[in-house]
Design an enzyme around this catalytic site. Structure first.
Site, short mmCIF file in Angstrom:
data_model
loop_
_atom_site.label_atom_id
_atom_site.label_comp_id
_atom_site.label_asym_id
_atom_site.label_seq_id
_atom_site.Cartn_x
_atom_site.Cartn_y
_atom_site.Cartn_z
N HIS A 265 0.83 -1.21 0.00
CA HIS A 265 0.00 0.00 0.00
C HIS A 265 0.87 1.25 0.00
O HIS A 265 1.04 1.90 -1.02
CB HIS A 265 -0.93 -0.03 1.22
CG HIS A 265 -1.94 1.08 1.27
ND1 HIS A 265 -2.22 1.90 0.20
CD2 HIS A 265 -2.75 1.50 2.28
CE1 HIS A 265 -3.15 2.77 0.54
NE2 HIS A 265 -3.49 2.55 1.80
N HIS A 304 -0.90 0.61 -12.23
CA HIS A 304 -1.66 0.88 -11.00
C HIS A 304 -2.86 -0.05 -10.96
O HIS A 304 -3.48 -0.32 -11.99
CB HIS A 304 -2.12 2.34 -10.97
CG HIS A 304 -2.55 2.82 -9.63
ND1 HIS A 304 -3.80 2.54 -9.11
CD2 HIS A 304 -1.90 3.55 -8.67
CE1 HIS A 304 -3.90 3.09 -7.91
NE2 HIS A 304 -2.77 3.70 -7.62
N ASP A 362 3.94 7.24 -7.79
CA ASP A 362 5.00 6.78 -6.88
C ASP A 362 6.37 6.83 -7.55
O ASP A 362 7.38 7.06 -6.88
CB ASP A 362 4.70 5.36 -6.41
CG ASP A 362 3.40 5.26 -5.66
OD1 ASP A 362 3.23 6.03 -4.70
OD2 ASP A 362 2.54 4.45 -6.04
#
Length: 427
Positions: A265, A304, A362
């Site tokens: 996560h 994703h 990210d």
């Protein structure tokens, strides 16, 4: 027009279930009477096809690459808004006017100190403790110091608790960093912005004046906006589930932090930096990407689970990444060149394009945070700092809902049937 879904089960009468429509997104089938009507549960591991609640806060369309906070596209908020204004939007549902904005900012800033006795908690941690382990402990401990805002049925208590958590999270995050470095804690300065104050508490030296770089301040503020909420993800669902039991808000947010700590996560941008370190040099990029195709290596920071198209936050972070590296003169740094070589192959190679393995938020945020001088171990702490407003917004929405019930998922039991106990000499 009222729509129904009809479930046909062999040996039973057809069972009708209402179909509900939201303001955006796919319709949902209301199955809450399914067990009473059919003596059956739905089986959906990971809740990939289950709407666990009704919410007005955040909307995601993964196919189209859309992310809206209260209806506002994330691209517009990242360009024109700031983090505290975004916090107001998520909590109250509307953007503030000038008076409301100033009042909210002052209301948050007046709570950014922490009880002095809370600082003693850090002395019990090892210096090499992971910052997230400290965050779970000290955030949960806030309930012991702020007992005047624990009545979840009192709207004023809820608001005070929400303001306190948004305000104190940067202070606690900076304390985790400073403690791990053996540095003295820096007190907040209300003359600075929310994000500028966090940078001061992180990096200022008692012996020198600290001047906040506006380019870096804006970059970090944008990271906070992009990570402020993301609908019903694992940690938000954890906060809601904990909150459904009537637990105090500080305990609920500590539960969210614990969930976010999981590498699947909140650890994605940390994994990107570790991947870049493992590749080591730009000369190894092609060999690494070939290894990804052959399933020998894992490609972190691309693709994703929700977004089947480009992550809308990634484009913003790409621009932010360029601004930060230009400001710091790091355009030619080996790590950045390595990252850009990975990006180029992923955007051009048919293998990655066909699988829609685009760079996500990210990938770029890890590079930016590293350039800002933030250690890899602190990445998830900053994620928790930014996501706190999303957690408290969902918690408040759930508690204020008169129809909310304690969360109680069911299961498909596959264990042993009934057995009789045998004494130890007969086993």
């Amino acid at each position: 027009m009222i729509k129904n879904a009809i479930l046909t089960i062999e040996g039973q009468e057809p069972f009708e279930m209402p179909v509900l429509s939201g303001s955006l997104g796919p319709d949902v089938i209301d199955i809450h009477k399914l067990y009473a009507g059919t003596n059956m549960f739905m089986f959906d591991p990971g809740f990939t096809s289950t709407a666990s609640c009704e919410s007005k806060i955040t909307f995601i369309d993964g196919e189209k690459g859309q992310l809206y906070y209260r209806g506002y596209p994330i691209e517009q908020l990242a360009e024109y808004s700031d983090y505290l204004e975004t916090c107001y939007l998520l909590i109250y549902g509307e953007l503030p006017d000038a008076v409301e904005k100033q009042k909210f900012e002052l209301g948050v800033l007046r709570h950014n100190m922490v009880h002095e006795q809370l600082t003693w908690f850090f002395r019990g941690f090892r210096r090499d403790a992971h910052p997230m382990s400290m965050m779970v402990g000290v955030v949960g401990a806030l309930a012991a110091f702020y007992q005047d805002s624990l009545d979840i049925n009192n709207p004023d208590h809820r608001r005070i608790a929400e303001y306190r958590m948004i305000a104190k999270m940067p202070t606690l995050a900076a304390m985790c960093y400073r403690y791990s470095k053996g540095l003295p804690f820096n007190y907040p300065r209300n003359s600075l912005s929310y994000t500028g104050n966090f940078m001061h508490m992180m990096f200022a030296k008692p012996t020198e004046d600290y001047v906040v770089n506006p380019v870096l301040e804006r970059a970090l503020d944008r990271i906070f906006i992009l990570h402020a909420d993301h609908e019903q993800n694992a940690s938000t669902s954890t906060v809601r589930l904990a909150g459904s039991s009537g637990a105090n808000p500080f305990a609920c947010i500590a539960a969210g932090i614990a969930c976010l700590w999981g590498p699947a996560h909140g650890g994605a941008n940390e994994a990107v930096l570790k991947m870049l370190d493992e590749i080591g040099d730009v000369s190894r990029v092609e060999e690494f990407m070939q290894g990804v195709k052959e399933k020998r290596y894992r490609l972190m920071g691309f693709g994703h689970r929700v977004y089947k198209n480009m992550d809308p936050r990634a484009k913003i972070m790409k621009q932010t990444c360029d601004e930060v590296l230009n400001e710091l003169g790091l355009q030619d740094s080996p790590k950045f060149k390595l990252a850009m070589a990975l990006e180029k192959i992923a955007l051009e190679d048919p293998y990655f394009v066909e699988r829609k393995l685009y760079p996500n938020v990210d990938f770029y945020s890890g590079i930016v945070l590293s350039a800002l001088g933030i250690p890899v171990a602190m990445f998830t702490v900053l994620f928790a700092l930014a996501r706190t407003v999303g957690w408290v917004s969902h918690w408040h929405e759930m508690i204020a809902d008169p129809n909310q019930k304690i969360g109680r998922p069911r299961q498909l039991y596959t264990g042993s049937g009934r057995r009789d106990y045998l004494s130890v000499d007969k086993r």
